[in-house]
Write a protein that holds these residues in place. Structure first.
Motif, short mmCIF file in Angstrom:
data_model
loop_
_atom_site.label_atom_id
_atom_site.label_comp_id
_atom_site.label_asym_id
_atom_site.label_seq_id
_atom_site.Cartn_x
_atom_site.Cartn_y
_atom_site.Cartn_z
N ASN A 45 -5.83 -8.79 11.58
CA ASN A 45 -5.13 -8.68 12.88
C ASN A 45 -3.64 -8.35 12.72
N PRO A 46 -3.26 -7.23 12.13
CA PRO A 46 -4.15 -6.15 11.74
C PRO A 46 -4.72 -6.32 10.33
N LEU A 47 -5.83 -5.62 10.11
CA LEU A 47 -6.45 -5.58 8.79
C LEU A 47 -5.61 -4.69 7.88
N VAL A 48 -5.08 -5.28 6.81
CA VAL A 48 -4.21 -4.57 5.87
C VAL A 48 -4.56 -5.01 4.46
N GLU A 49 -4.58 -4.05 3.56
CA GLU A 49 -4.73 -4.31 2.12
C GLU A 49 -3.40 -3.99 1.46
N TYR A 50 -2.89 -4.87 0.60
CA TYR A 50 -1.56 -4.63 0.04
C TYR A 50 -1.51 -4.90 -1.45
N TYR A 51 -0.56 -4.19 -2.09
CA TYR A 51 -0.32 -4.31 -3.52
C TYR A 51 1.17 -4.38 -3.82
N ILE A 52 1.54 -5.24 -4.75
CA ILE A 52 2.84 -5.19 -5.41
C ILE A 52 2.53 -4.91 -6.87
N VAL A 53 2.65 -3.66 -7.27
CA VAL A 53 2.20 -3.21 -8.59
C VAL A 53 3.31 -3.46 -9.62
N GLY A 106 8.49 -0.42 9.03
CA GLY A 106 7.44 -0.23 10.03
C GLY A 106 6.05 -0.59 9.59
N LEU A 107 5.93 -1.33 8.48
CA LEU A 107 4.62 -1.71 7.94
C LEU A 107 4.36 -3.17 8.29
N GLN A 108 3.50 -3.41 9.26
CA GLN A 108 3.31 -4.73 9.82
C GLN A 108 2.08 -5.41 9.25
N LEU A 109 2.27 -6.57 8.61
CA LEU A 109 1.16 -7.38 8.13
C LEU A 109 0.61 -8.23 9.27
N GLY A 110 -0.58 -8.82 9.02
CA GLY A 110 -1.20 -9.70 9.99
C GLY A 110 -1.32 -11.12 9.48
N GLN A 111 -2.42 -11.78 9.84
CA GLN A 111 -2.69 -13.15 9.40
C GLN A 111 -3.23 -13.11 7.98
N HIS A 112 -2.65 -13.91 7.10
CA HIS A 112 -2.95 -13.78 5.68
C HIS A 112 -4.32 -14.33 5.31
N ASN A 113 -5.03 -13.56 4.51
CA ASN A 113 -6.24 -13.99 3.82
C ASN A 113 -5.83 -14.24 2.37
N TYR A 114 -6.66 -13.91 1.39
CA TYR A 114 -6.33 -14.29 0.02
C TYR A 114 -5.27 -13.40 -0.61
N GLN A 115 -4.72 -13.89 -1.72
CA GLN A 115 -3.61 -13.26 -2.44
C GLN A 115 -3.76 -13.63 -3.91
#
Length: 225
Positions: A115-123, A196-205
């Motif tokens: 919410n929104p669905l986002v996949e993220y990386y810190i490489v 302008g990159l909006q994260l949502g409610q956090h799932n796993y990390q």
């Protein structure tokens, strides 16, 4: 998952190396050997996630505390690691070894939101393929003694934590590669938001090792600073 949501079809036009978050079951064609079965769970105070597409051989081991190890040979795609659920803008540290600097693999802080669905990386480090290739550059951010390039790309009708979906990927890719150090995750979240990159409610990390069409090994320990 996003992967290498883990090279990337969405980034380069090549075969995707993004890892899928969907668990698989063993079958007669599955060549995997493993100490920990693919899936998600908790181990010794940490959350873990281990996903593989079932091709090649990959052995993932949950070890004491925040430590894990993984060995892979002739895989197509996998992603595995330890961390937390839910994720948050914490400061975390990691250390260890990564024996895949010359093949298609990387080490990254990896996670999902809803919410929104986002996949993220810190490489933190990548091997023979730069995961930012072909992505839309948004800017840069300085953090933890280095400079990261910020990117966005889209995944269309791909596996996610909520099944097949269309979702953005957010990336911070470190210019000065390293394996070990501190990651101030909040700095990246703030930089993404400012671009302008909006994260949502956090799932796993998790602090993940990912490999695509390669062989290698890693041994990583994570902790919350």
């Amino acid at each position: 998952m996003v992967a290498f949501s883990s090279v990337l079809l969405a980034l380069s036009g090549a075969a995707s190396v993004l890892a899928s978050p969907i668990n698989t079951t063993s079958n007669a064609l599955n060549l995997i050997t493993r100490a920990t079965s693919p899936g998600t769970g908790t181990h010794d105070g940490f959350f873990y996630s281990f996903w593989t597409d079932g091709q090649g051989s990959v052995t993932y081991n949950n070890e004491a505390g925040g430590k894990y190890s993984v060995q892979w040979s002739n895989v197509n795609n996998f992603v595995a690691g330890k961390g937390w659920n839910p994720g948050q803008p914490r400061t975390m540290s990691y250390s260890g070894s990564w024996n895949a600097a010359n093949v298609n693999s990387y080490i990254a802080l990896y996670g999902w939101t809803r919410n929104p669905l986002v996949e993220y990386y810190i490489v933190e480090s990548f091997g023979s393929y730069n995961p930012s290739s072909g992505a839309q550059k948004k800017g840069t951010v300085s953090s933890d003694g280095g400079v990261y390039d910020v990117f966005q790309t889209m995944r269309y009708n791909q596996p996610s934590i909520d099944g097949t979906s269309t979702f953005p990927q957010f990336w911070s890719v470190r210019q000065q590669k390293r394996v070990g150090g501190t990651i101030n995750i909040a700095t990246h979240f703030n930089a993404w938001q400012q671009n302008g990159l909006q994260l949502g409610q956090h799932n796993y990390q998790i602090l993940a090792t990912e490999g695509y069409q390669s062989s290698g090994s890693s041994s990583i320990t994570v902790s919350a600073s």
